[in-house]
Each structure stands twice: as C-alpha cells, then as structure tokens.
Design a protein around this motif. Structure first.
Motif, PDB file in Angstrom:
ATOM      1  N   LEU A  18       0.825  -1.199   0.000  1.00 21.91           N
ATOM      2  CA  LEU A  18       0.000   0.000   0.000  1.00 21.91           C
ATOM      3  C   LEU A  18       0.857   1.245   0.000  1.00 21.91           C
ATOM      4  O   LEU A  18       0.544   2.244  -0.644  1.00 21.91           O
ATOM      5  N   ALA A  19       1.946   1.209   0.726  1.00 26.02           N
ATOM      6  CA  ALA A  19       2.814   2.379   0.801  1.00 26.02           C
ATOM      7  C   ALA A  19       3.626   2.564  -0.463  1.00 26.02           C
ATOM      8  O   ALA A  19       3.887   3.686  -0.890  1.00 26.02           O
ATOM      9  N   HIS A  22       2.832   3.312  -5.811  1.00 23.86           N
ATOM     10  CA  HIS A  22       2.459   4.666  -6.220  1.00 23.86           C
ATOM     11  C   HIS A  22       1.754   4.686  -7.572  1.00 23.86           C
ATOM     12  O   HIS A  22       1.100   5.671  -7.914  1.00 23.86           O
ATOM     13  N   GLY A  26      -5.538   5.738  -6.852  1.00 25.32           N
ATOM     14  CA  GLY A  26      -5.689   6.291  -5.517  1.00 25.32           C
ATOM     15  C   GLY A  26      -4.896   7.562  -5.369  1.00 25.32           C
ATOM     16  O   GLY A  26      -4.061   7.909  -6.198  1.00 25.32           O
ATOM     17  N   ASP A  28      -2.414  10.417  -3.184  1.00 25.95           N
ATOM     18  CA  ASP A  28      -1.149  10.351  -2.478  1.00 25.95           C
ATOM     19  C   ASP A  28      -1.380   9.901  -1.046  1.00 25.95           C
ATOM     20  O   ASP A  28      -2.438  10.111  -0.464  1.00 25.95           O
ATOM     21  N   VAL A  29      -0.348   9.305  -0.460  1.00 27.50           N
ATOM     22  CA  VAL A  29      -0.433   8.894   0.936  1.00 27.50           C
ATOM     23  C   VAL A  29      -0.302  10.125   1.822  1.00 27.50           C
ATOM     24  O   VAL A  29       0.586  10.965   1.636  1.00 27.50           O
ATOM     25  N   SER A 125      -2.351   6.898   5.155  1.00 29.83           N
ATOM     26  CA  SER A 125      -3.697   6.770   4.596  1.00 29.83           C
ATOM     27  C   SER A 125      -3.654   7.056   3.106  1.00 29.83           C
ATOM     28  O   SER A 125      -3.161   8.104   2.683  1.00 29.83           O
ATOM     29  N   ARG A 126      -4.165   6.112   2.330  1.00 26.55           N
ATOM     30  CA  ARG A 126      -4.281   6.326   0.878  1.00 26.55           C
ATOM     31  C   ARG A 126      -5.751   6.384   0.505  1.00 26.55           C
ATOM     32  O   ARG A 126      -6.503   5.425   0.747  1.00 26.55           O
ATOM     33  N   LYS A 128      -8.628   5.897  -1.891  1.00 19.91           N
ATOM     34  CA  LYS A 128      -8.862   5.086  -3.075  1.00 19.91           C
ATOM     35  C   LYS A 128     -10.028   5.603  -3.907  1.00 19.91           C
ATOM     36  O   LYS A 128     -10.021   5.514  -5.124  1.00 19.91           O
ATOM     37  N   ASN A 180     -10.903   4.806   2.011  1.00 17.06           N
ATOM     38  CA  ASN A 180      -9.465   4.925   2.160  1.00 17.06           C
ATOM     39  C   ASN A 180      -8.919   3.701   2.870  1.00 17.06           C
ATOM     40  O   ASN A 180      -9.625   3.000   3.588  1.00 17.06           O
TER      41      ASN A 180
END
Length: 258
Positions: A18-19, A22, A26, A28-29, A125-126, A128, A180
């Motif tokens: 998830l991190a 890129h 979705g 940006d984190v 947190s991303r 989505k 998210n």
C-alpha cells in the motif's frame, strides 16, 4: 448502487504494498494521526465538547488546515476507548502542526487532559475513492472500519486488480461513499494489550448517511454481497474487528493540499 457493494470484497493488500504502490489507483499517501481516548471519571462527551473550545481557538490562530473527525461507537462493544480523534493532512503539514502545538498548544492540551486521557499513533492513509484532493472531500456521518491481513499465497497483482476495478465501478456509478486504506506507521504495538496481533491494514468506508450505510449491510445479508463476501473472506483476506462509528467533523480544510 448495488453493484458497488462488491467493493467490500475487493479490499486487501499488505501494508508495504500500500505504501509503495504509487502507480496504483488512488491519491497520495497522507498522515492520519489517531488519538485513542478514554473519559476521565465523571466526564462525558458534553465535557469533551466544552474542552475543545481552547483547541478550536488554537486551530484558528495557527491556520490549521486538516480534517479532524471525532468518532464515537455506533456498533462497537469492545471494552477499551470511549472516543477517537482522527487528524488527516500531508506529512509536511503534520510536522508544522506538531511543532506549533508543542510551542503554543499548552492551554488546549490542559483542557483536554482535564476531561480525557489519550494515546496517540500515526498511520499512513491512501484515498482510493473518489480520487480527488482530500481537502475537497465531503463531510460524512458514519464510518465502517475493518482490519485485515492478506492471506498467505494470495497473489498481490490479483488483489491490486480488484482494487482498480472497484475504483472504476465506483466512479461510473457516482458512489456516495469515501474509501481509504490505512496502515500503522508508528505507535501501534505488534501485539496489543489483549494479546491480539496487529493486523496489516484497515479499510475505512465513510458514508454520508445511515441510509447509505444500511444499504450495504442489507445487501450483505439479503443480496448479492452475501456469498461473494463469504468467498472473499475464505479465499483472499482474513478480516477482523469490523466496527462502526458515528462521525462528527470537527475541522475542515480551508485551503487545497495540492
């Protein structure tokens, strides 16, 4: 809307993926700072609201530009925390907020300490869906949080493809929820005080109304979601502790993040 209820089945990815992913659909984190709070003896949420007056004044003084949500249990019988504060903002902005609060937030902290005791952790947190600048998101009234681990041997590419399919379906149908995915970065022990292992990530669905929330739950027991969710949980992800909370938005960004 019913086809979009399959979204709850399309979730699952390791925290590292998830991190690092890129290129996936979705936003940006960003940082999600979580305060886990218990009320002091003799205090209630009305006292908390009064205590937040000093915090609101501090936020105005420093131009605080994040989302702050207060969560109280809706469907959650765990014997642990009474309420939660979630602060969302870019990591660079979070650094400035923490510096400012350490230097000028003593009065706000004193007011909070008088009514509650809180512990703090940091998550990534991303966003989505919808894929927009998070400072432009709409307010919500309830959130569903479900923590998960990816099953051993499940292909990551397959799960990522399911995410992308759900994002596309949500956009095509003008879905009314926000989705998210969050994962722990600091402050969350690998084993909780109750002996439970920390899970890799959590899926958060934010609904604008109880009607929207209950439509998903109804479909899960009476509609197409029932068997599909069962198959997903048996074959793709181990998900635990789905709890639901009432949401009170305490602060809304006044400027774009990007």
């Amino acid at each position: 809307m019913k086809s979009l209820l399959l979204g709850l089945l399309m979730l699952g990815a390791s925290a590292a993926a998830l991190a690092d992913d890129h290129a996936a659909s979705g936003g940006d984190v960003v940082a999600m700072q979580v305060h886990y709070c218990t009320l002091n003896d003799g205090k209630d949420m009305a006292d908390v609201d009064k205590a937040l007056a000093a915090g609101r004044q501090w936020k105005e003084q420093v131009g605080y530009n994040g989302w702050t949500a207060e969560l109280t249990p809706q469907f959650d019988i765990r014997d642990d925390y009474d309420f939660y504060w979630l602060n969302f903002m870019p990591f660079g902005d979070m650094a400035g907020v923490l510096d400012n609060f350490a230097a000028t937030g003593a009065a706000a902290q004193k007011a909070i300490d008088a009514v509650s005791s809180c512990k703090v952790a940091l998550f990534g947190s991303r966003l989505k869906f919808p894929v927009v600048d998070e400072s432009n998101l709409q307010q919500t009234s309830v959130v569903s949080i479900e923590s998960c681990n990816r099953k051993d041997g499940v292909d990551m590419e397959t799960l990522r493809g399911r995410h992308d399919e759900f994002v596309a379906a949500s956009a095509a149908a003008n879905a009314d929820y926000i989705w998210n995915v969050v994962w722990p970065m600091a402050g969350v022990p690998s084993v909780a005080a109750n002996g439970a292992d920390r899970l890799d990530f959590a899926n958060m669905f934010w609904f604008p109304s109880l009607t929207s929330q209950m439509a998903i739950l109804d479909n899960e027991v009476n509609g197409e979601l029932r068997m599909l969710r069962k198959t997903y949980l048996q074959s793709f992800a181990d998900c635990h502790d789905r709890n639901m909370f009432n949401v009170k938005i305490l602060n809304v960004p006044s400027r774009p993040w990007n």
